[in-house]
Design a protein around this motif. Sequence first.
Motif, mmCIF file in Angstrom:
data_model
loop_
_atom_site.group_PDB
_atom_site.id
_atom_site.type_symbol
_atom_site.label_atom_id
_atom_site.label_comp_id
_atom_site.label_asym_id
_atom_site.label_seq_id
_atom_site.Cartn_x
_atom_site.Cartn_y
_atom_site.Cartn_z
ATOM 1 N N GLN A 78 0.804 -1.216 0.000
ATOM 2 C CA GLN A 78 0.000 0.000 0.000
ATOM 3 C C GLN A 78 0.841 1.271 0.000
ATOM 4 O OE1 GLN A 78 -3.361 0.114 -0.681
ATOM 5 N NE2 GLN A 78 -2.651 -1.962 -1.125
ATOM 6 N N LYS A 79 2.068 1.190 0.489
ATOM 7 C CA LYS A 79 2.937 2.366 0.446
ATOM 8 C C LYS A 79 3.654 2.501 -0.893
ATOM 9 C CE LYS A 79 3.687 3.116 5.363
ATOM 10 N NZ LYS A 79 4.692 3.373 6.425
ATOM 11 N N TYR A 80 3.372 1.586 -1.790
ATOM 12 C CA TYR A 80 3.898 1.678 -3.151
ATOM 13 C C TYR A 80 2.814 2.334 -3.996
ATOM 14 C CZ TYR A 80 7.698 -1.274 -1.578
ATOM 15 O OH TYR A 80 8.800 -1.758 -0.909
ATOM 16 N N ASP A 81 2.836 3.671 -4.002
ATOM 17 C CA ASP A 81 1.724 4.429 -4.572
ATOM 18 C C ASP A 81 1.800 4.570 -6.087
ATOM 19 O OD1 ASP A 81 3.920 6.065 -4.588
ATOM 20 O OD2 ASP A 81 3.001 7.721 -3.494
ATOM 21 N N ARG A 82 2.874 4.086 -6.688
ATOM 22 C CA ARG A 82 2.999 4.104 -8.144
ATOM 23 C C ARG A 82 3.349 2.703 -8.631
ATOM 24 N NH1 ARG A 82 7.313 8.438 -7.237
ATOM 25 N NH2 ARG A 82 7.014 7.446 -5.202
ATOM 26 N N ALA A 83 2.777 2.334 -9.761
ATOM 27 C CA ALA A 83 3.024 0.994 -10.302
ATOM 28 C C ALA A 83 2.831 1.011 -11.808
ATOM 29 C CB ALA A 83 2.080 -0.028 -9.667
ATOM 30 N N ARG A 84 3.589 0.159 -12.483
ATOM 31 C CA ARG A 84 3.385 -0.101 -13.905
ATOM 32 C C ARG A 84 3.386 -1.615 -14.086
ATOM 33 N NH1 ARG A 84 2.077 4.192 -13.417
ATOM 34 N NH2 ARG A 84 2.568 6.100 -14.576
ATOM 35 N N VAL A 85 2.276 -2.133 -14.597
ATOM 36 C CA VAL A 85 2.114 -3.576 -14.780
ATOM 37 C C VAL A 85 1.901 -3.851 -16.264
ATOM 38 C CG1 VAL A 85 0.717 -5.600 -14.228
ATOM 39 C CG2 VAL A 85 1.135 -3.854 -12.474
ATOM 40 N N PHE A 86 2.797 -4.633 -16.859
ATOM 41 C CA PHE A 86 2.697 -5.011 -18.269
ATOM 42 C C PHE A 86 2.384 -6.504 -18.337
ATOM 43 C CE2 PHE A 86 5.731 -1.606 -17.711
ATOM 44 C CZ PHE A 86 5.467 -0.704 -18.738
ATOM 45 N N ASN A 102 5.653 -8.017 -16.626
ATOM 46 C CA ASN A 102 6.581 -7.144 -15.899
ATOM 47 C C ASN A 102 5.775 -6.301 -14.926
ATOM 48 O OD1 ASN A 102 8.102 -8.132 -18.068
ATOM 49 N ND2 ASN A 102 9.318 -6.266 -18.232
ATOM 50 N N LEU A 103 6.041 -6.440 -13.635
ATOM 51 C CA LEU A 103 5.310 -5.705 -12.612
ATOM 52 C C LEU A 103 6.299 -4.859 -11.811
ATOM 53 C CD1 LEU A 103 3.986 -8.776 -12.921
ATOM 54 C CD2 LEU A 103 2.392 -7.874 -11.232
ATOM 55 N N TYR A 104 6.063 -3.551 -11.786
ATOM 56 C CA TYR A 104 6.960 -2.624 -11.102
ATOM 57 C C TYR A 104 6.169 -1.810 -10.079
ATOM 58 C CZ TYR A 104 9.707 -3.727 -15.271
ATOM 59 O OH TYR A 104 10.365 -4.381 -16.280
ATOM 60 N N PHE A 105 6.700 -1.721 -8.862
ATOM 61 C CA PHE A 105 6.063 -0.969 -7.787
ATOM 62 C C PHE A 105 7.075 0.016 -7.199
ATOM 63 C CE2 PHE A 105 3.745 -4.893 -8.214
ATOM 64 C CZ PHE A 105 2.415 -4.531 -8.036
ATOM 65 N N VAL A 106 6.640 1.266 -7.047
ATOM 66 C CA VAL A 106 7.520 2.335 -6.576
ATOM 67 C C VAL A 106 7.044 2.818 -5.209
ATOM 68 C CG1 VAL A 106 8.527 4.583 -7.095
ATOM 69 C CG2 VAL A 106 7.903 3.030 -8.971
ATOM 70 N N HIS A 107 7.938 2.813 -4.242
ATOM 71 C CA HIS A 107 7.605 3.227 -2.878
ATOM 72 C C HIS A 107 7.415 4.740 -2.804
ATOM 73 C CE1 HIS A 107 8.107 3.711 1.522
ATOM 74 N NE2 HIS A 107 7.654 2.470 1.580
ATOM 75 N N GLU A 108 6.561 5.169 -1.877
ATOM 76 C CA GLU A 108 6.264 6.589 -1.727
ATOM 77 C C GLU A 108 7.492 7.416 -1.359
ATOM 78 O OE1 GLU A 108 3.286 6.606 1.274
ATOM 79 O OE2 GLU A 108 4.673 6.186 2.930
#
Length: 629
Positions: A78-86, A102-108
């Motif tokens: 939940q603290k990964y407020d940005r994501a790009r999922v291909f 490809n799943l990418y999660f970016v922390h706040e």
Amino acid sequence: MDGNYPRLLLVTANVGSIFEDPDHMLKIWLREFLKTVQHYQPGLLALHCQEVGGKNYEDSMQHVNKFVKAMLSCEELQKYDRARVFLDEDFTAADKFTALGNLYFVHESVEDISIWDFVDCKFIPVVGREVLSGNIETVQIKEKAKFPQDFFPDFKWSRKGFIRTRWNIKNCIFDLVNIHLFHDASNIISMQTSPSQYSKNRKAAFIHTLKRFEEDQYDKVPQFIFGDFNFRLDSQALVNELTKKTTSNQTKGKKGQVNKICYTEEVNNKVVLTVETKGFDCHEKHSEIFLKKSKHLRKYDNEMILYKDRLYEYEINFPPSYPFSEDVSDGLSYMKTRCPSWCDRLLLSHSAKNIIVQNETVVPKYDTIGKDSCMGDHKPVFLFFHLKKSQGNLEDSVVSSQSPLPLAKSLSINGNIIDPIDLEDINIHDFAQFESEHGLSSDFKASIRKRGSGIELTRPNGDRKMSFVEAAKHVQKVRSVLLRWPNRPRSRHHSSSSEDMKDSDSEEIKSNYYNNNIANSEDCLSANTTESDVSESPSNSPIKINTNPGIGNTNTKHVSIETAEHDEHVSLFIFTPTVSAPELLQLPTATEVIVPSTQVKISHVDTTKYIHIRQQNGKSTRVFRETSV
């Protein structure tokens, strides 16, 4: 982040088998994966999956939906407020389908991160969460290819290829590549030569991929290539060692081909090794050889040596990652189908070593996930490290000069902005497109609520299409959002500035769009309807509501409102999007807007702000203007 160095956790996982038993295996897999994420708390989490959906993809696609939604909604992320999922899911396009994810999660805590547009050759700030599924061929923030049949002419054309993305974290620029190479179809064939024919096929495809990266038009940056390489042990050399003091007995099939080879000790007549097309059994010593004493097998792990001039790999101190038992109660045993090997790897270019922090206190970690748990036939493999700052090698001119954008807690699925609160009721495949719709089964079509050429406007309860009055309310919401658009420098998309958009063009399109009054439609408002009829807040400003098919695109629907006051009009376009809409993700309440970002341009001229929408024929329409004094 330790010492302000961003933490990166790169994970590769062949997830094909977990979709065969999702009720049990998927839960275990997610539990162990998220435990690892919690332990390392990365700033950027990159998960590269192969065989997404399993062998029977269409039957298992519903489980992919559950898998992605579980990742997006879990407490640990939940603290990964940005994501790009291909998700490359279009199995109806046999010449393109790779089943890669490809799943990418970016922390706040990560303040400055952007992703590369491979078409426009610029970095785009990462804002909000975005899922791109189904047919993703036109998505510009990735590069994807399936390996040609030429690389394995004697075998069935399988789902093998790569997906590349490029990232910029505080001017530290690097590529993340998901790759899946060919497997060994027959244990007997693989032990006939050294190296095996399968190894040669993998080498041809991988060298082809590396040369493609080396010779393409893009700047050369550090690369992390992680996926299922299917690297296998040198079977011929290994079998020769295991069977030094044995005699062999071959069993042949009806066509004279060898189907089975048994190796028996000469002294006690005990069978020590049995090799079949899809069988590799060391009998009572199987676990001891491959799990407990796996270090001595490293001398047979030779495929990586072929690429040492180009790539680097951290030391392997874990047992072979494949093929583990698929029994959910057994996470330690190997299946006796293939010779256990280190198939799942994380390789990096030599330049990538220069952007990794390594000293007495900070050391990269290369290991497996779920050592004692059933993770399917492949154990996920990860590399955790700290990233050095400002180690990018691109020219400043190609790095986005936009100021940092506000973080938006929003979710977009194939360009359709979704309320994250309603995630439980969403099927990500409602918004997916497929090259050949007739290739979908009737059961799968029935499970998708929104099919057709575009996204239909529906009531919140989904029971029928919205009336035009209701659609107008949506447009009014859009207008209220645009009025709150923050001051920002000119942002250019597919044109340079509003001066390039001639007023004559705009007026011509306006007349084409708006001359068709909808008073004759029984489900529409009349031309003299007031704003109070369609808006929550009463107003005396008269409005004119029109509808037309979109210019140059029969799949486009268009709704517009013109207000007499301030000479403003606002438009809502509803159509099948082909690209994402990162700009619209910034709008705080624009959940009804469905417009691809390549069609939107926001600009400033002196004290006036303009928003234009570019149509398929290249012309543009001004949909908003505001002048400050």
